[in-house]
Design a protein around this motif. Structure first.
Motif, mmCIF file in Angstrom:
data_model
loop_
_atom_site.group_PDB
_atom_site.id
_atom_site.type_symbol
_atom_site.label_atom_id
_atom_site.label_comp_id
_atom_site.label_asym_id
_atom_site.label_seq_id
_atom_site.Cartn_x
_atom_site.Cartn_y
_atom_site.Cartn_z
ATOM 1 N N VAL A 1 8.921 -0.534 -11.034
ATOM 2 C CA VAL A 1 10.024 -1.313 -10.471
ATOM 3 C C VAL A 1 11.099 -0.387 -9.906
ATOM 4 O O VAL A 1 11.583 -0.592 -8.780
ATOM 5 C CB VAL A 1 10.622 -2.248 -11.543
ATOM 6 C CG1 VAL A 1 11.934 -2.867 -11.055
ATOM 7 C CG2 VAL A 1 9.636 -3.344 -11.908
ATOM 8 N N GLN A 2 11.471 0.632 -10.661
ATOM 9 C CA GLN A 2 12.487 1.573 -10.177
ATOM 10 C C GLN A 2 12.050 2.244 -8.880
ATOM 11 O O GLN A 2 12.835 2.387 -7.943
ATOM 12 C CB GLN A 2 12.735 2.659 -11.227
ATOM 13 C CG GLN A 2 13.494 2.201 -12.449
ATOM 14 C CD GLN A 2 13.761 3.368 -13.373
ATOM 15 O OE1 GLN A 2 14.803 4.013 -13.276
ATOM 16 N NE2 GLN A 2 12.825 3.658 -14.243
ATOM 17 N N THR A 3 10.798 2.648 -8.842
ATOM 18 C CA THR A 3 10.281 3.325 -7.652
ATOM 19 C C THR A 3 10.351 2.416 -6.440
ATOM 20 O O THR A 3 10.779 2.832 -5.354
ATOM 21 C CB THR A 3 8.827 3.770 -7.887
ATOM 22 O OG1 THR A 3 8.777 4.645 -9.021
ATOM 23 C CG2 THR A 3 8.285 4.498 -6.665
ATOM 24 N N THR B 1 0.819 -1.216 0.000
ATOM 25 C CA THR B 1 0.000 0.000 0.000
ATOM 26 C C THR B 1 0.849 1.261 0.000
ATOM 27 O O THR B 1 0.597 2.197 -0.768
ATOM 28 C CB THR B 1 -0.938 0.014 1.222
ATOM 29 O OG1 THR B 1 -1.763 -1.151 1.186
ATOM 30 C CG2 THR B 1 -1.807 1.264 1.221
ATOM 31 N N GLU B 2 1.861 1.300 0.851
ATOM 32 C CA GLU B 2 2.690 2.507 0.946
ATOM 33 C C GLU B 2 3.493 2.709 -0.335
ATOM 34 O O GLU B 2 3.634 3.849 -0.818
ATOM 35 C CB GLU B 2 3.638 2.393 2.145
ATOM 36 C CG GLU B 2 4.527 3.618 2.361
ATOM 37 C CD GLU B 2 3.737 4.896 2.575
ATOM 38 O OE1 GLU B 2 4.283 5.980 2.263
ATOM 39 O OE2 GLU B 2 2.572 4.830 3.033
ATOM 40 N N THR B 3 3.997 1.641 -0.913
ATOM 41 C CA THR B 3 4.717 1.751 -2.185
ATOM 42 C C THR B 3 3.814 2.305 -3.274
ATOM 43 O O THR B 3 4.201 3.206 -4.025
ATOM 44 C CB THR B 3 5.245 0.368 -2.616
ATOM 45 O OG1 THR B 3 6.187 -0.097 -1.661
ATOM 46 C CG2 THR B 3 5.913 0.444 -3.985
ATOM 47 N N ASP B 4 2.595 1.769 -3.358
ATOM 48 C CA ASP B 4 1.654 2.244 -4.374
ATOM 49 C C ASP B 4 1.318 3.718 -4.158
ATOM 50 O O ASP B 4 1.201 4.493 -5.114
ATOM 51 C CB ASP B 4 0.371 1.407 -4.325
ATOM 52 C CG ASP B 4 0.588 -0.024 -4.792
ATOM 53 O OD1 ASP B 4 1.644 -0.300 -5.394
ATOM 54 O OD2 ASP B 4 -0.292 -0.863 -4.535
ATOM 55 N N ARG B 5 1.165 4.109 -2.913
ATOM 56 C CA ARG B 5 0.832 5.508 -2.605
ATOM 57 C C ARG B 5 1.944 6.439 -3.070
ATOM 58 O O ARG B 5 1.694 7.476 -3.677
ATOM 59 C CB ARG B 5 0.593 5.658 -1.101
ATOM 60 C CG ARG B 5 0.052 7.016 -0.687
ATOM 61 C CD ARG B 5 -0.234 7.051 0.797
ATOM 62 N NE ARG B 5 1.002 7.024 1.568
ATOM 63 C CZ ARG B 5 1.744 8.106 1.817
ATOM 64 N NH1 ARG B 5 1.395 9.288 1.349
ATOM 65 N NH2 ARG B 5 2.841 8.000 2.525
ATOM 66 N N GLN B 6 3.193 6.045 -2.796
ATOM 67 C CA GLN B 6 4.328 6.862 -3.210
ATOM 68 C C GLN B 6 4.461 6.895 -4.732
ATOM 69 O O GLN B 6 4.797 7.932 -5.318
ATOM 70 C CB GLN B 6 5.620 6.325 -2.581
ATOM 71 C CG GLN B 6 5.689 6.449 -1.066
ATOM 72 C CD GLN B 6 5.675 7.906 -0.608
ATOM 73 O OE1 GLN B 6 6.164 8.799 -1.287
ATOM 74 N NE2 GLN B 6 5.100 8.126 0.561
#
Length: 424
Positions: A328-330, A58-63
């Motif tokens: 992927v990079q993010t 969730t946090e990755t998607d948000r960022q």
């Protein structure tokens, strides 16, 4: 008939891999380059990036959405034990994801299939990420031919020995990480420590097979020549310790993943574990009041090892490869930012993340193959008998090596031929 079918499928997979090629050349995309309307127009079937994961992102998607609000993302969470098989089943259908989070333990199942994209196709930017992977660990993230980079690690999950420094010191054993690693380099010392601590109701092993699992952290079941690798002196030493654990009743006979094992850890009855840096967070959850009592050290037998960790891939049939590469990079960059070195109070001020990076360069022997699952099943069926036997460990491992190589001779020949023809 079953064996013939398995050989036929394996042959077809490598023929497909050898003959396949992208229909269009991928254009390298800069991390700070925004998607254009043209990008959306060239991807016909899906209008969003489909991500599969086995843990909460969730946090990755948000960022990611903050950085790229114009890219729609749909994330689906699958069970850890199901995601690899589901990926294989979905490949080539409209259900196939663009990006998938996998565990490195799944590498052998997937690296013989031509379903994950070669990340190097995304341009020179991939190199800066690839350079962070120690050379001897690249097979973990490559196809079996070692000519495609099919995944990037979310973290290099170096394996540690976790131990209760206070309990070891109280009973006259080394509590300093370096001194403990040196002490445990000798198999007999590990046994002697376990015998003495058992007198106080303290255990170093959950099950008598623990030393063998530790040995397996340092080596794949087949080496780069596709020969059986688990007959080495390391595995002979591990089986010796396992025999002594069984003979002397030195195992707790319960896992930390069971309520009884978790309670034993909280009660100070379990003083040693082996795992990746994620074990620290698990210990915090299991026994928060033991902060400052635990430490990390190298693995016994002077081993450097790797405990399964998350990795991320782009599927070969993704219609959104440029957007997928941005994702992927993010993910990798966010992980590196949050993975900055720092002292861990739970471990008495040690810096396990820096230690993991330092140790990773010494990890060798990693070479997952499509035959791993079959060979591991044969290993599991035989290892208990070897431990329970009084016969020569080296002799029994030699016989097992012969059996395993004979059983997989045709499959290993197919893989070898595919590897040798990769440059043709």
């Amino acid at each position: 008939m079953i064996r013939f079918w398995r050989l036929t499928i394996l042959t077809m997979l490598f023929v497909m891999t050898a003959c396949s090629s992208y229909l269009t050349e991928l254009t390298p995309v800069s991390l700070d380059t925004e998607d254009s309307q043209q990008s959306k127009d060239t991807h016909g079937k899906k209008d969003e990036l489909l991500v599969w994961t086995y843990y909460d992102t969730t946090e990755t998607d948000r960022q990611f959405l903050k950085l790229y609000p114009q890219i729609k993302v749909k994330t689906v969470r699958l069970k850890y034990e199901d995601i690899a098989d589901a990926l294989i089943k979905a490949y080539g259908t409209s259900e196939s994801p663009d990006v998938v989070f996998l565990d490195s333990s799944m590498a052998g199942k997937l690296n013989g299939l031509d379903i994950l994209s070669d990340l190097r196709e995304q341009g020179n930017q991939v190199g800066r990420f690839e350079q962070q992977i120690p050379a001897d660990m690249l097979p973990q993230f490559s196809d079996v031919k070692m000519d495609k980079l099919i995944a990037l690690p979310i973290e290099l999950s170096t394996a540690f020995t976790y131990y209760r420094a206070d309990l070891l010191e109280e009973n006259g054993f080394p509590a300093n990480p370096d001194k403990l690693a040196e002490y445990l380099s000798e198999p007999q010392n590990w046994v002697d420590m376990a015998i003495k601590l058992k007198e106080k109701g303290i255990f170093l092993f959950q099950h008598y097979t623990d030393p063998i699992e530790v040995a397996a952290m340092s080596s794949s079941i087949l080496d780069r020549n596709l020969e059986f690798a688990w007959d080495s002196q390391t595995f002979q030493d591990a089986i010796y310790v396992a025999r002594e654990i069984r003979r002397n009743g030195l195992a707790l006979r319960s896992s930390i993943w069971d309520p009884s094992g978790e309670q034993a850890l909280r009660d100070g009855q379990l003083a040693m574990l082996h795992g990746g840096p994620w074990t620290t967070d698990s210990l915090k959850n299991w026994a928060p009041d033991q902060a400052g009592l635990w430490r990390v050290s190298k693995l016994p037998f002077r081993l450097y090892g790797y405990r399964d960790g998350a990795m991320i891939s782009i599927t070969k049939d993704s219609e959104h490869k440029s957007e997928a590469w941005k994702y992927v990079q993010t993910v990798v960059l966010l992980t590196k930012t949050s993975d900055d070195s720092g002292k861990e109070s739970y471990l008495g001020g040690q810096d396990p993340k820096s230690m993991a990076k330092s140790y990773a360069q010494f990890n060798k022997g990693i070479y997952p193959t499509p035959l791993d699952a079959e060979l591991k099943d044969l290993w599991d069926k035989n290892i208990a008998g070897i431990i329970e036997s009084d016969q020569s460990i080296a002799g029994q491992l030699s016989l097992l090596k012969e059996q395993m190589e004979q059983v997989t001779e045709e499959e290993r020949t197919i893989i070898k031929e595919a590897i040798e023809s990769k440059d043709e």
